[in-house]
Scaffold this active site. Structure first.
Site, PDB file in Angstrom:
ATOM      1  N   ASP A 109       2.129  51.505  62.153  1.00  0.00           N
ATOM      2  CA  ASP A 109       2.282  50.368  61.577  1.00  0.00           C
ATOM      3  C   ASP A 109       2.851  50.907  60.093  1.00  0.00           C
ATOM      4  O   ASP A 109       3.002  51.979  59.792  1.00  0.00           O
ATOM      5  CB  ASP A 109       0.969  49.389  61.292  1.00  0.00           C
ATOM      6  CG  ASP A 109      -0.186  50.236  60.697  1.00  0.00           C
ATOM      7  OD1 ASP A 109       0.139  51.473  60.357  1.00  0.00           O
ATOM      8  OD2 ASP A 109      -1.277  50.019  60.659  1.00  0.00           O
ATOM      9  N   SER A 110       2.966  49.734  59.277  1.00  0.00           N
ATOM     10  CA  SER A 110       3.727  49.935  58.055  1.00  0.00           C
ATOM     11  C   SER A 110       2.762  50.427  56.937  1.00  0.00           C
ATOM     12  O   SER A 110       3.116  50.781  56.050  1.00  0.00           O
ATOM     13  CB  SER A 110       4.556  49.216  57.650  1.00  0.00           C
ATOM     14  OG  SER A 110       3.672  47.743  57.148  1.00  0.00           O
ATOM     15  N   GLY A 111       1.483  50.170  57.118  1.00  0.00           N
ATOM     16  CA  GLY A 111       0.542  50.550  56.030  1.00  0.00           C
ATOM     17  C   GLY A 111       0.286  49.169  55.400  1.00  0.00           C
ATOM     18  O   GLY A 111      -0.589  48.890  54.477  1.00  0.00           O
ATOM     19  N   GLY A 112       1.377  48.170  55.479  1.00  0.00           N
ATOM     20  CA  GLY A 112       1.179  46.801  54.568  1.00  0.00           C
ATOM     21  C   GLY A 112      -0.173  46.172  54.811  1.00  0.00           C
ATOM     22  O   GLY A 112      -0.868  45.773  53.872  1.00  0.00           O
ATOM     23  N   PHE A 113      -0.593  46.074  55.922  1.00  0.00           N
ATOM     24  CA  PHE A 113      -1.889  45.268  56.285  1.00  0.00           C
ATOM     25  C   PHE A 113      -3.000  45.872  55.486  1.00  0.00           C
ATOM     26  O   PHE A 113      -3.781  45.324  55.055  1.00  0.00           O
ATOM     27  CB  PHE A 113      -2.202  45.279  57.752  1.00  0.00           C
ATOM     28  CG  PHE A 113      -3.319  44.332  58.236  1.00  0.00           C
ATOM     29  CD1 PHE A 113      -3.588  43.009  57.934  1.00  0.00           C
ATOM     30  CD2 PHE A 113      -4.464  45.099  58.314  1.00  0.00           C
ATOM     31  CE1 PHE A 113      -4.717  42.255  58.408  1.00  0.00           C
ATOM     32  CE2 PHE A 113      -5.545  44.404  58.796  1.00  0.00           C
ATOM     33  CZ  PHE A 113      -5.773  43.211  58.775  1.00  0.00           C
ATOM     34  N   ASP A 163       5.408  45.077  54.861  1.00  0.00           N
ATOM     35  CA  ASP A 163       5.251  43.561  54.516  1.00  0.00           C
ATOM     36  C   ASP A 163       4.115  43.337  53.922  1.00  0.00           C
ATOM     37  O   ASP A 163       3.406  44.243  53.708  1.00  0.00           O
ATOM     38  CB  ASP A 163       5.407  42.957  55.883  1.00  0.00           C
ATOM     39  CG  ASP A 163       3.902  43.114  56.705  1.00  0.00           C
ATOM     40  OD1 ASP A 163       3.561  44.406  56.718  1.00  0.00           O
ATOM     41  OD2 ASP A 163       3.331  42.592  57.485  1.00  0.00           O
ATOM     42  N   GLN A 206       6.762  36.900  58.976  1.00  0.00           N
ATOM     43  CA  GLN A 206       5.383  36.176  58.309  1.00  0.00           C
ATOM     44  C   GLN A 206       5.647  34.615  58.261  1.00  0.00           C
ATOM     45  O   GLN A 206       6.192  34.005  58.847  1.00  0.00           O
ATOM     46  CB  GLN A 206       5.539  36.808  56.922  1.00  0.00           C
ATOM     47  CG  GLN A 206       4.816  38.307  57.076  1.00  0.00           C
ATOM     48  CD  GLN A 206       3.358  38.565  57.475  1.00  0.00           C
ATOM     49  OE1 GLN A 206       2.793  37.764  57.473  1.00  0.00           O
ATOM     50  NE2 GLN A 206       3.264  39.576  58.118  1.00  0.00           N
ATOM     51  N   GLY A 233       0.863  38.194  60.515  1.00  0.00           N
ATOM     52  CA  GLY A 233       0.258  37.137  59.647  1.00  0.00           C
ATOM     53  C   GLY A 233      -0.581  36.126  60.501  1.00  0.00           C
ATOM     54  O   GLY A 233      -0.865  35.113  60.077  1.00  0.00           O
ATOM     55  N   ASP A 284      -1.653  44.959  69.862  1.00  0.00           N
ATOM     56  CA  ASP A 284      -2.607  45.953  69.433  1.00  0.00           C
ATOM     57  C   ASP A 284      -3.734  45.368  68.858  1.00  0.00           C
ATOM     58  O   ASP A 284      -3.731  44.276  68.243  1.00  0.00           O
ATOM     59  CB  ASP A 284      -1.911  46.697  68.541  1.00  0.00           C
ATOM     60  CG  ASP A 284      -1.997  46.302  66.933  1.00  0.00           C
ATOM     61  OD1 ASP A 284      -1.350  45.338  66.863  1.00  0.00           O
ATOM     62  OD2 ASP A 284      -3.272  46.589  66.284  1.00  0.00           O
ATOM     63  N   CYS A 322     -14.866  48.416  89.546  1.00  0.00           N
ATOM     64  CA  CYS A 322     -14.018  48.922  88.252  1.00  0.00           C
ATOM     65  C   CYS A 322     -13.779  50.503  88.713  1.00  0.00           C
ATOM     66  O   CYS A 322     -14.668  51.178  89.128  1.00  0.00           O
ATOM     67  CB  CYS A 322     -14.708  48.570  86.975  1.00  0.00           C
ATOM     68  SG  CYS A 322     -14.029  49.351  85.673  1.00  0.00           S
ATOM     69  N   CYS A 324     -12.984  52.696  86.211  1.00  0.00           N
ATOM     70  CA  CYS A 324     -13.436  53.485  85.154  1.00  0.00           C
ATOM     71  C   CYS A 324     -14.583  54.437  85.243  1.00  0.00           C
ATOM     72  O   CYS A 324     -15.267  54.325  86.328  1.00  0.00           O
ATOM     73  CB  CYS A 324     -13.581  52.755  83.901  1.00  0.00           C
ATOM     74  SG  CYS A 324     -15.431  52.332  83.774  1.00  0.00           S
ATOM     75  N   CYS A 327     -17.968  53.013  85.478  1.00  0.00           N
ATOM     76  CA  CYS A 327     -18.420  52.409  86.682  1.00  0.00           C
ATOM     77  C   CYS A 327     -18.495  53.065  87.800  1.00  0.00           C
ATOM     78  O   CYS A 327     -19.194  52.779  88.797  1.00  0.00           O
ATOM     79  CB  CYS A 327     -17.545  51.180  86.929  1.00  0.00           C
ATOM     80  SG  CYS A 327     -17.712  50.067  85.562  1.00  0.00           S
ATOM     81  N   HIS A 353     -14.576  52.010  79.786  1.00  0.00           N
ATOM     82  CA  HIS A 353     -14.610  50.768  80.541  1.00  0.00           C
ATOM     83  C   HIS A 353     -13.868  49.689  79.726  1.00  0.00           C
ATOM     84  O   HIS A 353     -12.925  48.968  80.620  1.00  0.00           O
ATOM     85  CB  HIS A 353     -15.914  50.202  80.581  1.00  0.00           C
ATOM     86  CG  HIS A 353     -16.125  48.711  81.289  1.00  0.00           C
ATOM     87  ND1 HIS A 353     -16.023  48.790  82.654  1.00  0.00           N
ATOM     88  CD2 HIS A 353     -16.154  47.532  80.940  1.00  0.00           C
ATOM     89  CE1 HIS A 353     -15.927  47.310  82.945  1.00  0.00           C
ATOM     90  NE2 HIS A 353     -16.329  46.801  81.950  1.00  0.00           N
TER      91      HIS A 353
HETATM   92 ZN   LIG Z   1     -15.667  49.916  84.457  1.00  0.00          ZN
END
Ligand SMILES: [Zn+2]
Length: 398
Positions: A109-113, A163, A206, A233, A284, A322, A324, A327, A353
Site C-alpha cells: 500500500d502507499s502508507g497513505g491510510f 492518497d 476517493q 475510502g 485485502d 475443512c 486446513c 480441522c 483456518h
Molecule cells: Zn479448518
C-alpha cells in the site's frame, strides 16, 4: 461492423497483464467477473483476497502456511516497513520477496491510510504528510515521491499511489472534496515519480459517499495510465447500503475499463461476496487473521467463539470437511484448551483456518463464475458467508 473502441487501460509495456476471462452477462444482473492478473512473481486469479502481512509477515503464519492456505498474493504495509526495519535495509537484503521468503506476488500500500489515520500525530498539507512514528515519536514526512521511492525499494509486484483517505460517513462534503482533489494531484505525482519497470502501479479513487465526487474521482483516475484501479475510502464507517451505492457509481463508470478493480480494506466473506457481485476483483483485510487470534473461527453460515465453555468437551473439528491443518488434525476441545492456556500454536491454527475459509470461499465464487452459475448460486453463497445472523452470534456451524 466495427469493434468498439477499447476503454482506457494501462501504459504500454506494463509488468501487469489483466484479462477478463468471463465477463458479466450484462443487463440488470450481476457485475461479477472472472479474471486473471499476471504479475512478475506469478498469476493471481480474480476475484481474489489478499492476506495482509503488515510487518512482512501475516501474523502467526509462515510462507508455507500461506501457500497451503492457497494465498496467491499478499499485501505488505509501506508505513510499517519504512519505520521498521527500514526500506533501505530491505533493499540491501535483496528486496521484500527475498527478505520475507515469499516468492509470489506482493502488493504494497502507499502508507497513505496509515499516516492519515495517526490523528494528532500527523499534519497534512498539499505537498504531503508530516507524522510522528507510533513506535518512538520521531518525525517523518511522506510525499507522493517518497512513498513511491519507499515502495520501489521494497520491490513489490504492485505499488499504490499515495492518497488521502477520509472516513466516508463522518466527513463533511467539503473535506471529502478537498482530500479527493489532493489525492488526484498526488496520483499524478506518484505516476511521474514511479520508474521501476518490473513493478505495476495502481491509482486510488476517493470521493467518499457523494455520488458526484465519487464519479469525478473515478473519471479522473481512469484517465491516468495506472495498471489497476483501487477503490479507496470505503470499508470504513459507512453502512453496507452506502458502500453499495458508492461502488455502483464507481464500477458503473469502469464498465469499459480494462484494468483490475481493488476495493481496499474489506474482509468479511459476506462483504466480499456483495462487492464481487458489484464488480470488484481484489480485496485485502486483516480481519480473518485478527478475529482468529481472538478465538473467532469462521464456519459455513456462522461463526464459533472457541473461548466459549461448551467447546472444552467438543471432540469434533471446528469445521467438518475443512482442509486446513486445524480441522484435519485437531478438535474444538484442543483448540479451546490452547486458547485458555495462551499457547502460541492457538494463533497459528486459528489463523490457518480462517485464511483457508476465506480463500476457499473466493475459489468457490470463481468456480461459480467460470461455470456461469454465479447468479443462480448467489442465495446459497450468501447463506454460506453469513457470519452475523441475528440470534446466531456465538455458534453454529451445522
Ligand atoms: Zn479448518
Amino acid at each position: 461492423m466495427t469493434e468498439p473502441a477499447p476503454g482506457p487501460g494501462p501504459r504500454p509495456g506494463s509488468p501487469a497483464r489483466f484479462e477478463v476471462l468471463v465477463p458479466p452477462p450484462g443487463g440488470e444482473g450481476t457485475r461479477a467477473r472472472l479474471g486473471r492478473l499476471e504479475l512478475p512473481h506469478g498469476v493471481v486469479e480474480t476475484p481474489q483476497f489478499m492476506p495482509v502481512g503488515t510487518n512482512a509477515t501475516v501474523k502467526a503464519l509462515d510462507p508455507a502456511d500461506l501457500e497451503e492456505a492457497g494465498a496467491s498474493i499478499i499485501l505488505a504495509n509501506t508505513y510499517h516497513l519504512y519505520l521498521r526495519p527500514g526500506h533501505q535495509r530491505i533493499a540491501r537484503l535483496g528486496g521484500l520477496h527475498r527478505f520475507m521468503a515469499w516468492d509470489h506476488p506482493i502488493l504494497t500500500d502507499s502508507g497513505g491510510f496509515q499516516v492519515v489515520s495517526l490523528g494528532d500525530l500527523r499534519k497534512i498539507d498539499d505537498d504531503g504528510v508530516t507524522f510522528q512514528s507510533h513506535l518512538d515519536g520521531s518525525y517523518h514526512r511522506f510525499t507522493p515521491e517518497h512513498s513511491i521511492a519507499v515502495q520501489e525499494a521494497l520491490g513489490a509486484d504492485i505499488a499504490v499511489a499515495f492518497d488521502q483517505p477520509v472516513p466516508p460517513a463522518s466527513t463533511s462534503r467539503a473535506e471529502v472534496a478537498r482530500a479527493t482533489e489532493r489525492t488526484h494531484r498526488w496520483a499524478e505525482r506518484s505516476l511521474a515519480a514511479h520508474s521501476r519497470p518490473d513493478q505495476a502501479l495502481f491509482g486510488i479513487i476517493q470521493g467518499g459517499l457523494d455520488p458526484q465526487l465519487r464519479g469525478e474521482s473515478t473519471a479522473f483516475m481512469t484517465s491516468l495510465p495506472f495498471e489497476g484501479i483501487c477503490i479507496g475510502g470505503l470499508a470504513g464507517d459507512e453502512t453496507a447500503e452506502q458502500r453499495a451505492a458508492a461502488l455502483d457509481v464507481a464500477v458503473g463508470l469502469l464498465e469499459k475499463d480494462r484494468r483490475p478493480r481493488y476495493l481496499m480494506g474489506l474482509g468479511s466473506p459476506a462483504d466480499l461476496l456483495e462487492a464481487v457481485n458489484l464488480g470488484v476483483d481484489m480485496f485485502d483485510s486483516v480481519l480473518p487473521a485478527r478475529v482468529a487470534r481472538n478465538g473467532q473461527l469462521w464456519v459455513p453460515g456462522g461463526k464459533i467463539n472457541i473461548r466459549n465453555a461448551q467447546f472444552q468437551d467438543d471432540a469434533r473439528p471446528v469445521q467438518e470437511g475443512c482442509r486446513c491443518i486445524l480441522c484435519r488434525r485437531f478438535s474444538r476441545a484442543y483448540l479451546a484448551h490452547l486458547f485458555r492456556a495462551e499457547e502460541l500454536l492457538a494463533y497459528r491454527l486459528a489463523t490457518c483456518h480462517n485464511m483457508v475459509f476465506t480463500l476457499d470461499f473466493m475459489a468457490e465464487i470463481r468456480s461459480a463464475l467460470r461455470s456461469g452459475t454465479f447468479d443462480a448460486r448467489l442465495p446459497q453463497l450468501r447463506a454460506y458467508a453469513q457470519l452475523s445472523r441475528p440470534g446466531a452470534s456465538a455458534v453454529q456451524s451445522e
